[in-house]
Design a protein around this motif. Sequence first.
Motif, PDB file in Angstrom:
ATOM      1  N   GLN A   1       1.153  -1.261   0.219  1.00 10.02           N
ATOM      2  CA  GLN A   1       0.072  -0.030  -0.153  1.00 10.02           C
ATOM      3  C   GLN A   1       0.767   1.430   0.024  1.00 10.02           C
ATOM      4  O   GLN A   1       0.538   1.984  -0.343  1.00 10.02           O
ATOM      5  CB  GLN A   1      -1.316  -0.189   0.719  1.00 10.02           C
ATOM      6  N   SER A   2       1.998   0.955   0.060  1.00 10.37           N
ATOM      7  CA  SER A   2       2.848   2.669   0.563  1.00 10.37           C
ATOM      8  C   SER A   2       4.412   2.029  -0.797  1.00 10.37           C
ATOM      9  O   SER A   2       4.820   1.672  -0.624  1.00 10.37           O
ATOM     10  CB  SER A   2       2.976   2.628   2.242  1.00 10.37           C
ATOM     11  N   ALA A   3       4.371   3.452  -1.459  1.00 16.07           N
ATOM     12  CA  ALA A   3       5.500   2.482  -2.720  1.00 16.07           C
ATOM     13  C   ALA A   3       6.683   2.787  -1.624  1.00 16.07           C
ATOM     14  O   ALA A   3       7.737   2.014  -1.983  1.00 16.07           O
ATOM     15  CB  ALA A   3       5.386   4.416  -3.591  1.00 16.07           C
TER      16      ALA A   3
ATOM     17  N   ARG B   1       7.038   4.128  -8.147  1.00 17.23           N
ATOM     18  CA  ARG B   1       6.749   5.794  -7.775  1.00 17.23           C
ATOM     19  C   ARG B   1       5.923   6.565  -8.858  1.00 17.23           C
ATOM     20  O   ARG B   1       5.572   6.900  -8.576  1.00 17.23           O
ATOM     21  CB  ARG B   1       8.418   5.100  -7.139  1.00 17.23           C
ATOM     22  N   ALA B   2       6.063   5.569 -10.243  1.00 20.15           N
ATOM     23  CA  ALA B   2       5.492   6.342 -11.325  1.00 20.15           C
ATOM     24  C   ALA B   2       4.309   6.344 -10.962  1.00 20.15           C
ATOM     25  O   ALA B   2       3.210   7.384 -11.165  1.00 20.15           O
ATOM     26  CB  ALA B   2       5.665   6.542 -12.704  1.00 20.15           C
ATOM     27  N   HIS B   3       3.404   5.826 -10.679  1.00 25.33           N
ATOM     28  CA  HIS B   3       2.157   5.600 -10.551  1.00 25.33           C
ATOM     29  C   HIS B   3       1.552   6.128  -9.063  1.00 25.33           C
ATOM     30  O   HIS B   3       0.094   6.432  -9.348  1.00 25.33           O
ATOM     31  CB  HIS B   3       1.747   3.197 -10.027  1.00 25.33           C
TER      32      HIS B   3
ATOM     33  N   ARG C   1      -8.122  15.571 -12.895  1.00 24.64           N
ATOM     34  CA  ARG C   1     -10.086  16.020 -12.416  1.00 24.64           C
ATOM     35  C   ARG C   1     -10.428  17.143 -12.113  1.00 24.64           C
ATOM     36  O   ARG C   1     -11.346  17.273 -13.155  1.00 24.64           O
ATOM     37  CB  ARG C   1      -9.958  14.559 -11.411  1.00 24.64           C
ATOM     38  N   ARG C   2     -10.134  17.748 -11.456  1.00 26.91           N
ATOM     39  CA  ARG C   2     -10.766  19.716 -11.584  1.00 26.91           C
ATOM     40  C   ARG C   2     -10.938  20.212 -12.163  1.00 26.91           C
ATOM     41  O   ARG C   2     -11.231  21.186 -12.661  1.00 26.91           O
ATOM     42  CB  ARG C   2     -10.076  20.384 -10.084  1.00 26.91           C
ATOM     43  N   GLU C   3      -8.939  20.183 -13.260  1.00 26.50           N
ATOM     44  CA  GLU C   3      -9.036  20.873 -14.117  1.00 26.50           C
ATOM     45  C   GLU C   3     -10.187  20.711 -15.615  1.00 26.50           C
ATOM     46  O   GLU C   3     -10.573  21.564 -16.115  1.00 26.50           O
ATOM     47  CB  GLU C   3      -7.989  20.736 -14.925  1.00 26.50           C
TER      48      GLU C   3
ATOM     49  N   LYS D   1       1.168   9.515 -10.414  1.00 24.17           N
ATOM     50  CA  LYS D   1       0.196   9.838 -11.180  1.00 24.17           C
ATOM     51  C   LYS D   1      -0.928   9.585 -10.084  1.00 24.17           C
ATOM     52  O   LYS D   1      -2.515  10.845 -10.365  1.00 24.17           O
ATOM     53  CB  LYS D   1      -0.085   8.419 -12.378  1.00 24.17           C
ATOM     54  N   VAL D   2      -1.381   8.982  -9.519  1.00 22.26           N
ATOM     55  CA  VAL D   2      -2.521   8.376  -8.522  1.00 22.26           C
ATOM     56  C   VAL D   2      -2.611   9.770  -7.527  1.00 22.26           C
ATOM     57  O   VAL D   2      -3.512  11.253  -7.572  1.00 22.26           O
ATOM     58  CB  VAL D   2      -2.670   7.657  -7.798  1.00 22.26           C
ATOM     59  N   ASN D   3      -1.487  10.781  -7.038  1.00 21.90           N
ATOM     60  CA  ASN D   3      -1.157  11.547  -6.164  1.00 21.90           C
ATOM     61  C   ASN D   3      -1.719  12.902  -7.048  1.00 21.90           C
ATOM     62  O   ASN D   3      -2.746  13.661  -6.597  1.00 21.90           O
ATOM     63  CB  ASN D   3       0.509  11.944  -5.603  1.00 21.90           C
ATOM     64  N   ALA D   4      -1.094  13.163  -8.379  1.00 21.19           N
ATOM     65  CA  ALA D   4      -1.806  14.288  -9.241  1.00 21.19           C
ATOM     66  C   ALA D   4      -3.020  13.385  -9.756  1.00 21.19           C
ATOM     67  O   ALA D   4      -3.585  15.151 -10.205  1.00 21.19           O
ATOM     68  CB  ALA D   4      -1.152  14.073 -10.047  1.00 21.19           C
TER      69      ALA D   4
END
Length: 160
Positions: A15-17, A95-97, A108-110, A100-103
């Motif tokens: 669950q943690s990168a 880490r890239a995943h 989505r807001r944009e 991407k999830v954090n961004a």
Amino acid sequence: MSSTADESPLRGVAQSAEATATYLTDIQHALMDIGRQLETLQHETRVHLRGTHVKGDRWKEAYLRALPVEAAMKKTIRDLKKAVDDLERVTFKRRAHQEKVNALPAIRREKQLAKARKKNPTQIQAAPRNSAETPQGVSGAAGMGYGNPAAIHDMKRKSA
């Protein structure tokens, strides 16, 4: 298959990168140590097998008997090195995943704002018109900037 009690410690790691990267790095270091030991074993085995001569051997028979063993060891070491490289690749992809999830909420807001602007064009503010940028002879609709030529074919021809 292993029981769920065996899998529960790895559930937190998955669950943690950062925890995944640390765990995979530990495994990678262990495999690299095993690889160094296998390379030493490969060298010692090669020396022993090529030096083992049976009475009546021709000069190349010990070498030919050793080839299948050497090939198997070489394949094992190659596969181990590939596993080490793949573990590093997995760490970067994990880490890239996570990045991407954090961004994703901001993206989505944009998209949601862009969709709302598209549905309600009155919220869009017109760009300030600069008379120096407007070509002469083309009059535009005030406010929305529709007077500028849309394509090169819409421009009036100037004589040389």
